[in-house]
Design a protein around this motif. Structure first.
Motif, PDB file in Angstrom:
ATOM      1  N   SER A  37     -89.278 -36.618-141.568  1.00  0.00           N
ATOM      2  CA  SER A  37     -89.261 -35.666-142.687  1.00  0.00           C
ATOM      3  C   SER A  37     -89.945 -34.343-142.355  1.00  0.00           C
ATOM      4  O   SER A  37     -89.952 -33.427-143.161  1.00  0.00           O
ATOM      5  CB  SER A  37     -89.881 -36.294-143.939  1.00  0.00           C
ATOM      6  OG  SER A  37     -91.249 -36.591-143.736  1.00  0.00           O
ATOM      7  N   SER A  38     -90.494 -34.220-141.165  1.00  0.00           N
ATOM      8  CA  SER A  38     -90.984 -32.946-140.646  1.00  0.00           C
ATOM      9  C   SER A  38     -90.114 -32.640-139.435  1.00  0.00           C
ATOM     10  O   SER A  38     -90.154 -33.351-138.440  1.00  0.00           O
ATOM     11  CB  SER A  38     -92.454 -33.053-140.230  1.00  0.00           C
ATOM     12  OG  SER A  38     -92.875 -31.854-139.626  1.00  0.00           O
ATOM     13  N   VAL A  39     -89.308 -31.603-139.553  1.00  0.00           N
ATOM     14  CA  VAL A  39     -88.263 -31.343-138.559  1.00  0.00           C
ATOM     15  C   VAL A  39     -88.547 -30.057-137.795  1.00  0.00           C
ATOM     16  O   VAL A  39     -88.708 -28.997-138.397  1.00  0.00           O
ATOM     17  CB  VAL A  39     -86.880 -31.235-139.257  1.00  0.00           C
ATOM     18  CG1 VAL A  39     -85.770 -31.073-138.229  1.00  0.00           C
ATOM     19  CG2 VAL A  39     -86.626 -32.429-140.150  1.00  0.00           C
ATOM     20  N   ALA A  40     -88.585 -30.156-136.467  1.00  0.00           N
ATOM     21  CA  ALA A  40     -88.684 -28.969-135.606  1.00  0.00           C
ATOM     22  C   ALA A  40     -87.272 -28.440-135.380  1.00  0.00           C
ATOM     23  O   ALA A  40     -86.372 -29.194-135.032  1.00  0.00           O
ATOM     24  CB  ALA A  40     -89.336 -29.329-134.283  1.00  0.00           C
ATOM     25  N   LEU A  41     -87.106 -27.150-135.611  1.00  0.00           N
ATOM     26  CA  LEU A  41     -85.803 -26.512-135.448  1.00  0.00           C
ATOM     27  C   LEU A  41     -85.865 -25.496-134.315  1.00  0.00           C
ATOM     28  O   LEU A  41     -86.947 -25.047-133.930  1.00  0.00           O
ATOM     29  CB  LEU A  41     -85.412 -25.807-136.755  1.00  0.00           C
ATOM     30  CG  LEU A  41     -85.290 -26.702-137.986  1.00  0.00           C
ATOM     31  CD1 LEU A  41     -85.128 -25.860-139.244  1.00  0.00           C
ATOM     32  CD2 LEU A  41     -84.121 -27.659-137.828  1.00  0.00           C
ATOM     33  N   PRO A  42     -84.719 -25.116-133.775  1.00  0.00           N
ATOM     34  CA  PRO A  42     -84.721 -24.080-132.747  1.00  0.00           C
ATOM     35  C   PRO A  42     -85.388 -22.800-133.260  1.00  0.00           C
ATOM     36  O   PRO A  42     -85.390 -22.527-134.457  1.00  0.00           O
ATOM     37  CB  PRO A  42     -83.231 -23.849-132.473  1.00  0.00           C
ATOM     38  CG  PRO A  42     -82.573 -25.137-132.854  1.00  0.00           C
ATOM     39  CD  PRO A  42     -83.378 -25.650-134.027  1.00  0.00           C
ATOM     40  N   GLY A  43     -85.954 -22.054-132.360  1.00  0.00           N
ATOM     41  CA  GLY A  43     -86.612 -20.802-132.724  1.00  0.00           C
ATOM     42  C   GLY A  43     -88.023 -20.991-133.228  1.00  0.00           C
ATOM     43  O   GLY A  43     -88.588 -20.105-133.860  1.00  0.00           O
ATOM     44  N   GLY A  44     -88.609 -22.163-132.979  1.00  0.00           N
ATOM     45  CA  GLY A  44     -89.988 -22.406-133.375  1.00  0.00           C
ATOM     46  C   GLY A  44     -90.191 -22.604-134.868  1.00  0.00           C
ATOM     47  O   GLY A  44     -91.312 -22.489-135.356  1.00  0.00           O
ATOM     48  N   GLN A  45     -89.132 -22.905-135.582  1.00  0.00           N
ATOM     49  CA  GLN A  45     -89.250 -23.117-137.026  1.00  0.00           C
ATOM     50  C   GLN A  45     -89.401 -24.602-137.339  1.00  0.00           C
ATOM     51  O   GLN A  45     -88.943 -25.456-136.576  1.00  0.00           O
ATOM     52  CB  GLN A  45     -88.033 -22.558-137.744  1.00  0.00           C
ATOM     53  CG  GLN A  45     -87.901 -21.056-137.600  1.00  0.00           C
ATOM     54  CD  GLN A  45     -86.724 -20.531-138.394  1.00  0.00           C
ATOM     55  OE1 GLN A  45     -85.932 -21.269-138.925  1.00  0.00           O
ATOM     56  NE2 GLN A  45     -86.635 -19.213-138.462  1.00  0.00           N
ATOM     57  N   PHE A  46     -90.063 -24.883-138.466  1.00  0.00           N
ATOM     58  CA  PHE A  46     -90.240 -26.247-138.934  1.00  0.00           C
ATOM     59  C   PHE A  46     -89.838 -26.332-140.397  1.00  0.00           C
ATOM     60  O   PHE A  46     -90.022 -25.383-141.150  1.00  0.00           O
ATOM     61  CB  PHE A  46     -91.714 -26.679-138.824  1.00  0.00           C
ATOM     62  CG  PHE A  46     -92.125 -27.044-137.439  1.00  0.00           C
ATOM     63  CD1 PHE A  46     -92.077 -28.356-137.008  1.00  0.00           C
ATOM     64  CD2 PHE A  46     -92.555 -26.070-136.553  1.00  0.00           C
ATOM     65  CE1 PHE A  46     -92.445 -28.697-135.719  1.00  0.00           C
ATOM     66  CE2 PHE A  46     -92.932 -26.391-135.270  1.00  0.00           C
ATOM     67  CZ  PHE A  46     -92.884 -27.715-134.848  1.00  0.00           C
ATOM     68  N   VAL A  47     -89.307 -27.457-140.788  1.00  0.00           N
ATOM     69  CA  VAL A  47     -89.027 -27.755-142.190  1.00  0.00           C
ATOM     70  C   VAL A  47     -89.773 -29.039-142.506  1.00  0.00           C
ATOM     71  O   VAL A  47     -89.625 -30.045-141.806  1.00  0.00           O
ATOM     72  CB  VAL A  47     -87.517 -27.942-142.446  1.00  0.00           C
ATOM     73  CG1 VAL A  47     -87.270 -28.407-143.869  1.00  0.00           C
ATOM     74  CG2 VAL A  47     -86.764 -26.656-142.169  1.00  0.00           C
ATOM     75  N   ASP A  48     -90.608 -28.994-143.545  1.00  0.00           N
ATOM     76  CA  ASP A  48     -91.365 -30.161-143.969  1.00  0.00           C
ATOM     77  C   ASP A  48     -90.850 -30.601-145.331  1.00  0.00           C
ATOM     78  O   ASP A  48     -91.079 -29.923-146.331  1.00  0.00           O
ATOM     79  CB  ASP A  48     -92.860 -29.850-144.030  1.00  0.00           C
ATOM     80  CG  ASP A  48     -93.704 -31.087-144.270  1.00  0.00           C
ATOM     81  OD1 ASP A  48     -93.128 -32.153-144.598  1.00  0.00           O
ATOM     82  OD2 ASP A  48     -94.924 -30.997-144.126  1.00  0.00           O
ATOM     83  N   LEU A  49     -90.151 -31.725-145.357  1.00  0.00           N
ATOM     84  CA  LEU A  49     -89.584 -32.224-146.606  1.00  0.00           C
ATOM     85  C   LEU A  49     -90.650 -32.805-147.533  1.00  0.00           C
ATOM     86  O   LEU A  49     -90.347 -33.160-148.665  1.00  0.00           O
ATOM     87  CB  LEU A  49     -88.504 -33.267-146.313  1.00  0.00           C
ATOM     88  CG  LEU A  49     -87.335 -32.762-145.464  1.00  0.00           C
ATOM     89  CD1 LEU A  49     -86.355 -33.879-145.164  1.00  0.00           C
ATOM     90  CD2 LEU A  49     -86.643 -31.591-146.137  1.00  0.00           C
ATOM     91  N   LEU A  50     -91.892 -32.891-147.042  1.00  0.00           N
ATOM     92  CA  LEU A  50     -93.029 -33.323-147.861  1.00  0.00           C
ATOM     93  C   LEU A  50     -94.036 -32.183-147.988  1.00  0.00           C
ATOM     94  O   LEU A  50     -95.214 -32.405-148.229  1.00  0.00           O
ATOM     95  CB  LEU A  50     -93.718 -34.541-147.233  1.00  0.00           C
ATOM     96  CG  LEU A  50     -92.848 -35.752-146.905  1.00  0.00           C
ATOM     97  CD1 LEU A  50     -93.670 -36.838-146.237  1.00  0.00           C
ATOM     98  CD2 LEU A  50     -92.149 -36.273-148.132  1.00  0.00           C
ATOM     99  N   GLY A  51     -93.574 -30.959-147.834  1.00  0.00           N
ATOM    100  CA  GLY A  51     -94.458 -29.797-147.778  1.00  0.00           C
ATOM    101  C   GLY A  51     -95.132 -29.440-149.083  1.00  0.00           C
ATOM    102  O   GLY A  51     -96.201 -28.843-149.075  1.00  0.00           O
ATOM    103  N   THR A  52     -94.535 -29.784-150.202  1.00  0.00           N
ATOM    104  CA  THR A  52     -95.124 -29.494-151.512  1.00  0.00           C
ATOM    105  C   THR A  52     -95.042 -30.752-152.364  1.00  0.00           C
ATOM    106  O   THR A  52     -94.246 -31.656-152.068  1.00  0.00           O
ATOM    107  CB  THR A  52     -94.356 -28.362-152.230  1.00  0.00           C
ATOM    108  OG1 THR A  52     -93.044 -28.849-152.572  1.00  0.00           O
ATOM    109  CG2 THR A  52     -94.263 -27.107-151.373  1.00  0.00           C
ATOM    110  N   PRO A  53     -95.807 -30.811-153.440  1.00  0.00           N
ATOM    111  CA  PRO A  53     -95.674 -31.964-154.343  1.00  0.00           C
ATOM    112  C   PRO A  53     -94.249 -32.134-154.869  1.00  0.00           C
ATOM    113  O   PRO A  53     -93.745 -33.252-154.945  1.00  0.00           O
ATOM    114  CB  PRO A  53     -96.669 -31.647-155.462  1.00  0.00           C
ATOM    115  CG  PRO A  53     -97.728 -30.836-154.792  1.00  0.00           C
ATOM    116  CD  PRO A  53     -96.964 -29.971-153.815  1.00  0.00           C
ATOM    117  N   ALA A  54     -93.574 -31.036-155.199  1.00  0.00           N
ATOM    118  CA  ALA A  54     -92.211 -31.126-155.735  1.00  0.00           C
ATOM    119  C   ALA A  54     -91.232 -31.683-154.703  1.00  0.00           C
ATOM    120  O   ALA A  54     -90.410 -32.552-155.020  1.00  0.00           O
ATOM    121  CB  ALA A  54     -91.747 -29.759-156.223  1.00  0.00           C
ATOM    122  N   THR A  55     -91.309 -31.192-153.455  1.00  0.00           N
ATOM    123  CA  THR A  55     -90.389 -31.706-152.429  1.00  0.00           C
ATOM    124  C   THR A  55     -90.739 -33.142-152.059  1.00  0.00           C
ATOM    125  O   THR A  55     -89.858 -33.938-151.748  1.00  0.00           O
ATOM    126  CB  THR A  55     -90.371 -30.809-151.172  1.00  0.00           C
ATOM    127  OG1 THR A  55     -91.687 -30.728-150.625  1.00  0.00           O
ATOM    128  CG2 THR A  55     -89.843 -29.423-151.495  1.00  0.00           C
TER     129      THR A  55
END
Length: 198
Positions: free
Chosen positions: A27-45
Motif C-alpha cells: 500500500s506504499s508504492v514507489a513510482l518512477p521519477g522518485g515519487q511515492f503513493v501511500d494508500l494509508l497516508g491520511t486517516p481518510a485514505t
C-alpha cells in the motif's frame, strides 16, 4: 489529485487476492521519477483502504493515531517479507510488532474493575475494536503467508524502482504489466546501448 493517484497505482500484485496482507504491504508504492503513493497516508485514505478490504465500515472514523499504527505494522511486515525473500534473519522488533498485533483481538469481553461498582465485563471502544481487528487480521494473514506453502513464491518486484511484493508464478517476477514492460524496455535499451555485452 485522487484520480491522478488512482491512475498511478498499479493493480494488485499477484497473490493479493488470496493474501490481503500482500496488498497491505504494497500500500506504499514507489513510482518512477522518485515519487511515492501511500494508500494509508491520511486517516481518510486509510479508512477507504480498510473498507475496500472488508476490515472496517465506511464510517469507521479512522483517526491519525490508527493510521499511524497501521503504517507501523506495514513497515514491520515489509521488513519480514524482505528478510524472507533475502533468506536473512528477521528483525526482533518486527516479530514483536506482528505478535503484538496477533494478540490484540480478545475472544470475549474483557474483565474490568470499577472502584465504585466492582467488576464488570466489556468489549473495547468500537473504533479501537475495529483497528485491533484489522491489525490482527492483517498480521495473521501475513503470518500464514510467511509460514505456508506460498512462502517460497514470495518475491520482490524485479522492476526498479518498484518496491512491491508478489507471489511469483512461473518465471514472472513483476507485480504488474506496467513493471514488466518497464523492465523489458530497460533490457532492450541496454542491449542497444551496449551491443558488445551480448
Amino acid at each position: 489529485m485522487e484520480l491522478q493517484i488512482a491512475g498511478s497505482v498499479p493493480p494488485p500484485a499477484p497473490g493479493a487476492e488470496r493474501y490481503p496482507a500482500l496488498d497491505f504491504v504494497n500500500s506504499s508504492v514507489a513510482l518512477p521519477g522518485g515519487q511515492f503513493v501511500d494508500l494509508l497516508g491520511t486517516p481518510a485514505t486509510t479508512n477507504r483502504w480498510l473498507t475496500e478490504h472488508g476490515l472496517a465500515p465506511a464510517d469507521a472514523g479512522v483517526q491519525e493515531m490508527c493510521a499511524t499504527q497501521l503504517r507501523s505494522l506495514r513497515e514491520h511486515l515489509r521488513s519480514l517479507f524482505a528478510a524472507r525473500v533475502a533468506a536473512l534473519p528477521a528483525l526482533p522488533a518486527a516479530l514483536s510488532a506482528v505478535n503484538d498485533a496477533l494478540s490484540r483481538v480478545p475472544t470475549t469481553a474483557l474483565l474490568h474493575w470499577d472502584e465504585k461498582n466492582g467488576p464488570y465485563r466489556a468489549v473495547p471502544c468500537p473504533v479501537h475494536e475495529i483497528l485491533d481487528h484489522a491489525l490482527a487480521t492483517l498480521a495473521a494473514n501475513a503470518a500464514d503467508l510467511l509460514t505456508g506453502p506460498d512462502a517460497e513464491r514470495l518475491t520482490a518486484c524485479g522492476s526498479p524502482p518498484c518496491n512491491r511484493y508478489l507471489l511469483r508464478h512461473g518465471r514472472r517476477h513483476w507485480c504488474s504489466t506496467r513493471c514488466g514492460d518497464r523492465a523489458r524496455a530497460a533490457r532492450a535499451y541496454a542491449r542497444r546501448a551496449h551491443p558488445e555485452t551480448r
